[in-house]
Design a protein around this motif. Structure first.
Motif, mmCIF file in Angstrom:
data_model
loop_
_atom_site.group_PDB
_atom_site.id
_atom_site.type_symbol
_atom_site.label_atom_id
_atom_site.label_comp_id
_atom_site.label_asym_id
_atom_site.label_seq_id
_atom_site.Cartn_x
_atom_site.Cartn_y
_atom_site.Cartn_z
ATOM 1 N N ARG A 64 0.895 -0.714 -0.386
ATOM 2 C CA ARG A 64 -0.097 0.184 0.190
ATOM 3 C C ARG A 64 1.003 1.146 0.139
ATOM 4 N N GLY A 100 -3.029 3.126 -9.256
ATOM 5 C CA GLY A 100 -3.985 1.731 -9.221
ATOM 6 C C GLY A 100 -4.596 2.088 -7.652
ATOM 7 N N GLY A 101 -3.889 3.517 -6.490
ATOM 8 C CA GLY A 101 -4.592 3.265 -5.463
ATOM 9 C C GLY A 101 -3.629 3.026 -4.611
ATOM 10 N N GLY A 102 -1.977 3.145 -4.863
ATOM 11 C CA GLY A 102 -1.165 2.504 -3.644
ATOM 12 C C GLY A 102 -0.886 4.617 -3.510
ATOM 13 N N THR A 103 0.311 4.380 -2.279
ATOM 14 C CA THR A 103 0.796 5.653 -2.206
ATOM 15 C C THR A 103 2.745 5.930 -2.071
ATOM 16 N N PRO A 158 -2.048 14.362 -6.371
ATOM 17 C CA PRO A 158 -2.940 12.880 -6.498
ATOM 18 C C PRO A 158 -3.220 12.983 -8.187
ATOM 19 N N ASP A 207 -5.715 7.254 -8.750
ATOM 20 C CA ASP A 207 -6.661 6.509 -7.756
ATOM 21 C C ASP A 207 -5.187 7.054 -6.015
ATOM 22 N N GLY A 208 -4.750 6.950 -6.435
ATOM 23 C CA GLY A 208 -3.140 7.187 -5.713
ATOM 24 C C GLY A 208 -2.664 8.387 -5.484
ATOM 25 N N HIS A 209 -2.098 8.701 -4.486
ATOM 26 C CA HIS A 209 -0.792 9.623 -4.376
ATOM 27 C C HIS A 209 0.258 9.611 -4.157
ATOM 28 N N ASP A 211 -2.522 8.097 4.216
ATOM 29 C CA ASP A 211 -3.205 8.329 3.004
ATOM 30 C C ASP A 211 -3.401 6.205 2.279
#
Length: 656
Positions: A447, A471-474, A559, A562-564, A587
C-alpha cells in the motif's frame, strides 16, 4: 533440513587432529547441526598442482556425520594457494592505478585469469567427484564473499573481457557511442579494440563507461560463480548450491541479478559495532536479504558471537546481545543461523575475531550463551518455511547506487545509503515491517512504497511506480531521484525527469547547501540539499522558511489516478521524516502502531503450521505487549491475554 540450522565456519585444518573429536562433542553439546567446511583450505587440499590430499577431509566429514552434524561443503577458491600466484603472476589482480597486488591474503586473484579458472575447475571437480554423494554434505558453498577484497580488476585480461562484454551489451560500436555520449570530450570510438577499463586518468572518466564497468565487474564474478556451480551440479545434481552474499554492505555486486543464480540465498552480516542503532541496521540488512530471496527463507551464513577484528574499534557484544542479534535475523526470515567461526583462531589475520568457542574455551560467557541459544532454537523448528509479510516496501537498486556516487555530482554529501537508512529507521521505529523491492519489481501487494534514492531510473521503473500510484498506491520519493536513465544520460524535459509526471512537480534548479548549513522546513530542520521547486499539479504540504529556496515548496503531495505521490525535496531531520511518513501512511490506509513501546521489535512470521510473533526487547525494562492469545515457545507457557517480555529478552509466540 526440516529444522532451524545452527552452527558456523569450521576450519579443522587450523588444528591438530586430536582436537577434532572434541569439536564434534562440543557441537553436539551446543546443538550445532550445520557447519561450513573447507572455505580457505585450498593449499591443504591441493598442496601442488594436481596433487590432492583429501584424506584429512575424509576423516573430518566422517566424524561430523557420525556426530549428526551436516556439512555446507565449500569450494576453497576464494584463497588461491601460493603456488598458483608463483607459477602464474599474471593471475594477480591490478588496481585502477596499475598496481599489481600481491598474495598473502584472500581474494588475491584476477576474475578474468585463465590460469585461475583452470585451477578452479580442477579443485572444484575433484571435490565434487569425491564428496558429491557423501551423506554429511547438505549443500555446496561456492567461493566466499565475491567482491570482498577485489571488486574489480583493471588488467589487460579484464580489458579484453570487458570488450567482449560490451559487444554483447551494445551490439556495435555506434550503439556504444550513443549510450556513452562519446561526443563529449572527443571520446568517440571507431572499434571496440580502442576501449580500455576506466583506469586512473587525468580527469573525470566518462561516467557511462564507469557504470558499465561496474556492471561488467559484477557480471565477471557471477560468471566465475556460475562456472563452479555447473561443475557441482553435473556431479551432484541433487545438492543445492549457494554462495555467501554481503547484502547492504557490498556496493559492487548486483544481488538482484545474483539471487536468481543460487538455490538458496545466504548472507553474511556483521554489526557496525560502534553505531548505537546497529540493531536497526541489522534489521534493514535482514529485510533486504529476505527481499533478494523473493520472500523465501534464507541462510545467515556468517555472523559474530562477539567482537570482530576488522573495524576501527571492535566493540564486544554485551550479555544477551548475541541472542537478540541472531533471533532478529530469524524473525525477519532466516531459517539458518551460522557464525564465523566455530573455534577462535590462534594465529592469522582473524585471531581476534570472536567465535562460538572463544580463546577462553567453554568456561566463558560466550560459550554459555551459544549453548543457551542452541537449546532455544531447538524449540523453534515449527517456524521453518514460514514467511514474513509487510505492508510497506522500500526501493533498493545497486545500479542506482553505483551511478549516484560517481564523480561530478551536484554534492558529495548526497550518498545512497544515507536516505535509505534514514527512511528505514523511521519506519522501524514506527513498528512497520518493511520489504525491499527492485524498482521494476511487483508492487501489487503493498500500500505504501518509499523511494529514498533512485538517481538512475529506467523508463520501465518510472512506469512501474506511476502504475502503482495510479492503481491506488501511495508513493514517497526523496530528492535527486528520477534524474538519469540506464546510461547515466539525463532524462529530457527537466528534473525530476522520469518521475516528473507522477510527482506533479518540476525542479527549476538544484540548490545544494554548504557544509554544516541548515534551513527550516515548516517547524523542522533540514540540511545538505534543497531545490527550487515548482508545482505542476501537486500541492505544497511543507515549505522552506529560509535558505536559498525560501518560501518555495519543500514537501508536496500529488493526486495521481487513484493514489497519491509525495515528494521530499530536502534532507529532513528525523521529526520531519516522521511527519511526512505519518501522513503518507494515512494516505495508504495503514494505521499507526501505538501499542508497542520504543525499543521493542515485533515481526510476524506466517506459514502452513501457524502464525508466530517474534518480539525482541532492546531495552532493559520489562514490558507487556498486547498480543492475540497464544503459546510462548521459549518458556512453554500459555499467554491468553498479552505477551510478557523481559528487558533484553526475546520471546516467540505461537498465535492460537
Amino acid at each position: 533440513m526440516g529444522r532451524i540450522a545452527f552452527g558456523g565456519d569450521y576450519n579443522p585444518e587450523q588444528w591438530p587432529e586430536t582436537v577434532w573429536a572434541e569439536d564434534v562433542a562440543l557441537m553436539r553439546e551446543a546443538g550445532v547441526n550445520l557447519v561450513t567446511v573447507g572455505v580457505f583450505a585450498w593449499s591443504h587440499l591441493e598442496p601442488r598442482p594436481g596433487e590432492f590430499t583429501f584424506d584429512w577431509l575424509d576423516r573430518v566429514l566422517d566424524l561430523l556425520h557420525g556426530g549428526g552434524v551436516r556439512v555446507d561443503l565449500a569450494t576453497p577458491t576464494a584463497a588461491p594457494p601460493p603456488w598458483l600466484l608463483h607459477r602464474h603472476p599474471e593471475a594477480r589482480p591490478v588496481t585502477r592505478t596499475g598496481t599489481v597486488l600481491g598474495g598473502g591474503a584472500r581474494q588475491s586473484f584476477c576474475p578474468s585469469s585463465p590460469a585461475y579458472a583452470t585451477a578452479v575447475n580442477r579443485i572444484t571437480g575433484a571435490l565434487a567427484d569425491r564428496y558429491g554423494r557423501h551423506p554429511a554434505v547438505a549443500m555446496w558453498h561456492v567461493n566466499n564473499e565475491y567482491g570482498n577484497g577485489v571488486d574489480a580488476c583493471y588488467c589487460d585480461g579484464c580489458a579484453a573481457a570487458f570488450r567482449t562484454w560490451l559487444r554483447a551489451r551494445h551490439g556495435d560500436v555506434d550503439a556504444l557511442n550513443t549510450a556513452w555520449g562519446t561526443s563529449f570530450w572527443s571520446q568517440r570510438y571507431t572499434s571496440f579494440e580502442e576501449i580500455t577499463p576506466p583506469r586512473a586518468s587525468t580527469a573525470v572518466i566518462n561516467p557511462a563507461q564507469e557504470l558499465d564497468y561496474a556492471r561488467f565487474a559484477s557480471d565477471r564474478h557471477l560468471a566465475n560463480y556460475r562456472r563452479e556451480r555447473e561443475i557441482l551440479r553435473r556431479r551432484a545434481p541433487d545438492t543445492p548450491v549457494t554462495t555467501n552474499f554481503m547484502l547492504a554492505n557490498c556496493k559492487s555486486i548486483d544481488y538482484w541479478k545474483w539471487a536468481r543464480e543460487v538455490d538458496v540465498v545466504a548472507n553474511d552480516h556483521y554489526l557496525q559495532a560502534e553505531r548505537p542503532d546497529n540493531h536497526i541496521e541489522l534489521a534493514m540488512c535482514a529485510d533486504l536479504t529476505r527481499a533478494v530471496a523473493g520472500g523465501a527463507p534464507w541462510i545467515l551464513m556468517e555472523h559474530s558471537t562477539g567482537a570482530v577484528n576488522w573495524q576501527p574499534r571492535n566493540i564486544a557484544k554485551r550479555p544477551g546481545e548475541l541472542a537478540r542479534n541472531s533471533l532478529a535475523h530469524l524473525a525477519r526470515g532466516a531459517d539458518a543461523l551460522l557464525y564465523f567461526q566455530w573455534r577462535a583462531s590462534r594465529f592469522g589475520a582473524e585471531k581476534f575475531h570472536s567465535a562460538m568457542v572463544p580463546h577462553q574455551g567453554t568456561d566463558s560467557r560466550i560459550w554459555r550463551e551459544v549453548t543457551a541459544l542452541g537449546a532455544d532454537l531447538s524449540t523453534l523448528d515449527e517456524l521453518v518455511g514460514s514467511r514474513v509479510l509487510a505492508d510497506v516496501a522500500v526501493v533498493w537498486d545497486w545500479e542506482s547506487w553505483w551511478a549516484l556516487e560517481l564523480d561530478s555530482r551536484p554534492s558529495t554529501d548526497v550518498r545512497y545509503r544515507d536516505r535509505v537508512e534514514a527512511y528505514y529507521e523511521r519506519l522501524w521505529r514506527a513498528h512497520h515491517t518493511v520489504d525491499f523491492t527492485h524498482p521494476e519489481g511487483d508492487l501489487g501487494r503493498y500500500r505504501l512504497v518509499v523511494v529514498p534514492s533512485l538517481y538512475l531510473t529506467t523508463t520501465a521503473a518510472a512506469k512501474n511506480l506511476a502504475d502503482f500510484v495510479a492503481g491506488g498506491g501511495t508513493l514517497v520519493v526523496s530528492y535527486f531521484s528520477g534524474i538519469v536513465d540506464a546510461t547515466d544520460t539525463v532524462h529530457p524535459g527537466g528534473h525530476p525527469g522520469a518521475l516528473r509526471d507522477v510527482l506533479g512537480v518540476r525542479v527549476e534548479e538544484f540548490l545544494p547547501l554548504r557544509s554544516g548549513e541548515t534551513v527550516h522546513v515548516g517547524q523542522y530542520t533540514s540540511d545538505i540539499w534543497t531545490e527550487d521547486l515548482r508545482l505542476n499539479g501537486a500541492e505544497a504540504v511543507l515549505s522552506y522558511v529560509d535558505g536559498p529556496a525560501a518560501l518555495q515548496p519543500a514537501v508536496t503531495r500529488h493526486p495521481y489516478g487513484d493514489g497519491h505521490a509525495w515528494y521530499v525535496s530536502t534532507r529532513l531531520d528525523a521529526d520531519g521524516l516522521d511527519a511526512v511518513l505519518t501522513l503518507a501512511l494515512a494516505d495508504a490506509g495503514i494505521p499507526p502502531v501505538t501499542d508497542i513501546p520504543d525499543g521493542v521489535e515485533v515481526v510476524r512470521r506466517t506459514g502452513e503450521r501457524g502464525s508466530y510473533l517474534v518480539a525482541i526487547n532492546h531495552g532493559s525494562e520489562p514490558v507487556r505487549l498486547p498480543a492475540p492469545a497464544g503459546h510462548e515457545l521459549f518458556t512453554d507457557l500459555p499467554c491468553p491475554d498479552g505477551l510478557p517480555l523481559p528487558g533484553g529478552a526475546v520471546r516467540v509466540l505461537r498465535v492460537l
